[in-house]
Design a protein around this motif. Structure first.
Motif, PDB file in Angstrom:
ATOM      1  N   ARG A  79       5.596  23.438  36.982  1.00  0.00           N
ATOM      2  CA  ARG A  79       6.375  22.228  37.280  1.00  0.00           C
ATOM      3  C   ARG A  79       5.814  21.024  36.554  1.00  0.00           C
ATOM      4  NH1 ARG A  79       6.130  24.289  42.631  1.00  0.00           N
ATOM      5  NH2 ARG A  79       4.445  22.800  43.077  1.00  0.00           N
ATOM      6  N   ALA A  82       6.621  21.260  32.790  1.00  0.00           N
ATOM      7  CA  ALA A  82       8.034  20.967  32.523  1.00  0.00           C
ATOM      8  C   ALA A  82       8.323  19.481  32.684  1.00  0.00           C
ATOM      9  CB  ALA A  82       8.915  21.793  33.450  1.00  0.00           C
ATOM     10  N   GLN A  83       7.670  18.846  33.657  1.00  0.00           N
ATOM     11  CA  GLN A  83       7.886  17.418  33.862  1.00  0.00           C
ATOM     12  C   GLN A  83       7.322  16.600  32.710  1.00  0.00           C
ATOM     13  OE1 GLN A  83       6.170  15.971  37.489  1.00  0.00           O
ATOM     14  NE2 GLN A  83       6.847  13.870  37.175  1.00  0.00           N
ATOM     15  N   SER A  86       9.634  17.073  29.545  1.00  0.00           N
ATOM     16  CA  SER A  86      11.050  16.752  29.697  1.00  0.00           C
ATOM     17  C   SER A  86      11.385  15.398  29.094  1.00  0.00           C
ATOM     18  CB  SER A  86      11.433  16.774  31.179  1.00  0.00           C
ATOM     19  OG  SER A  86      10.700  15.792  31.908  1.00  0.00           O
ATOM     20  N   ARG A  87      10.423  14.474  29.103  1.00  0.00           N
ATOM     21  CA  ARG A  87      10.676  13.145  28.552  1.00  0.00           C
ATOM     22  C   ARG A  87      10.692  13.151  27.024  1.00  0.00           C
ATOM     23  NH1 ARG A  87       7.689  10.180  31.645  1.00  0.00           N
ATOM     24  NH2 ARG A  87       6.953  11.921  32.917  1.00  0.00           N
ATOM     25  N   ILE A  89      11.932  15.992  25.192  1.00  0.00           N
ATOM     26  CA  ILE A  89      12.963  16.901  24.690  1.00  0.00           C
ATOM     27  C   ILE A  89      14.279  16.141  24.537  1.00  0.00           C
ATOM     28  CG2 ILE A  89      14.329  18.942  25.221  1.00  0.00           C
ATOM     29  CD1 ILE A  89      11.938  20.176  26.502  1.00  0.00           C
TER      30      ILE A  89
END
Length: 388
Positions: A79, A82-83, A86-87, A89
């Motif tokens: 998690r 991914a967090q 994510s900013r 991508i």
């Protein structure tokens, strides 16, 4: 003459029976006044059930390493990873013109609107000044305010526009002087957007963002690639004053294309050295040492194995601890290696950089070392006296 009288008291050697364990009894008398708590602590061995960071912080209770804990930490890492990414991508975006860019603008059929060629640079100019003058002379330079001066168009704001948008804007601005102008506009020199690549790469330094989208893999390739001393699992991207760690091996294992991590102007990429992510194994192991992680991965079982395993004479397999720094406090985890399936659990317990693995000593070994510290040489001499 009277016969000699026996002495009133027998000799001292007849009053004292031979006691071969006199030194050992003396050791017992020395140990008798010691506080019971100290001796019990010496026998207990290992870490206490609660510990403090420096003796003045809140107590830290060791957490037992179980399959549930391993699964929870793995899900938490996924998690968090991914967090973090994510900013970054985003789909590739076309290049936008910015201050400092040099544009090449051609109005077909009107050579008088081209940029005049400059005079030859003087011999007193430095190579850097000559290169800057040559780049500026080949086209139109966008000012610090994002404006461009062009004949018949005046001052035009082009910052933030793509090449096609800037071309259409210029065409409309000069249409009142030239009927159906045919304009070609492209960026001659990309100077407005840059990133910085540092750390364990072959060519650290500034990288200019051009019409090719600047993603993470592209930035690393332009810097010559990651050195063998670099850790591909600990690549930091600094944006807006915050740092985010990216692991290329984890992205590949999760099926995420690293090329989807887009960089933008002002970002800094730093590849950490592999020796910054060491794990320390100490205590009752055969060979205490500092271990390097393998692309950011090292399990508790691997760490103990690379240290030669637990010492079968002095090590307490029930008390294997992992001390992990988490901000201002520490987390302590405990593994009972004597329990069934303990090694399978340890094989899936992932360590993090700067973790300390500690194997406690048995109560008997701790007792012997405590006595040796309190009365140096007393225990060996007492044993020797007992054997006489």
């Amino acid at each position: 003459m009277l016969p000699p009288q026996p002495p009133a008291h027998p000799p001292a050697h007849r009053l004292r029976p031979h006691r071969p364990h006199a030194r050992l009894h003396g050791l017992y008398r020395l140990l008798a006044p010691l506080p019971c708590a100290l001796l019990l602590a010496a026998c207990a061995g290992g870490l206490p059930s609660t510990a403090t960071e420096r003796g003045d912080g809140p107590p830290v209770t060791p957490t037992l390493i179980t399959p549930e804990l391993v699964a929870e930490q793995r899900a938490q890492r996924l998690r968090q990873g991914a967090q973090d990414i994510s900013r970054f991508i985003a789909p590739p975006a076309p290049y936008t013109i910015g201050p400092g860019d040099v544009l090449s603008i051609t109005v077909w059929g009107h050579p008088e609107l081209a940029v005049a060629q400059p005079n030859a640079p003087t011999s007193l100019a430095t190579p850097i000044e000559q290169a800057a003058a040559a780049a500026a002379a080949q086209g139109f330079v966008v000012s610090a305010q994002g404006l461009l001066q062009f004949p018949f168009a005046g001052s035009v704001k082009l910052a933030g526009l793509t090449e096609i948008e800037a071309r259409d804007l210029l065409r409309n601005r000069i249409a009142h002087m030239i009927q159906q102008p045919n304009i070609t506009l492209r960026v001659q020199s990309y100077r407005s957007q840059r990133i910085y690549v540092d750390g364990e790469v072959r060519m650290p330094g500034l990288q200019a963002i051009n019409d090719i989208p600047m993603h993470l893999v592209e930035a690393l390739n332009r810097a010559g690639g990651v050195l063998p001393t670099g850790d591909q699992s600990r690549i930091a991207i600094v944006r807006g004053g915050a740092s985010y760690l990216v692991s290329l091996p984890d992205l590949v294992r999760q099926g995420v294309d690293p090329a989807t991590i887009q960089l933008r102007h002002g970002d800094a990429v730093r590849v950490h050295a592999a020796d910054e992510g060491k794990v320390f194994v100490t205590g009752e192991v055969v060979a205490p040492k500092a271990l390097l992680m393998h692309n950011g991965r090292l399990t508790l079982n691997e760490a103990i194995g690379e240290a030669g395993g637990i010492n079968t004479v002095t090590g307490d397999a029930r008390q294997v601890y992992v001390v992990r720094r988490a901000g201002a406090v520490s987390q302590v985890f405990r593994l009972d290696a004597e329990s069934p399936g303990a090694m399978a659990i340890a094989e899936h317990f992932e360590l993090t950089p700067r973790d300390t693995v500690y194997v406690a000593q048995t109560g008997l070994a701790n007792w012997h070392r405590t006595l040796s510290l309190l009365i140096p040489g007393a225990l060996p001499s007492a044993i020797t006296a007992g054997r006489q």
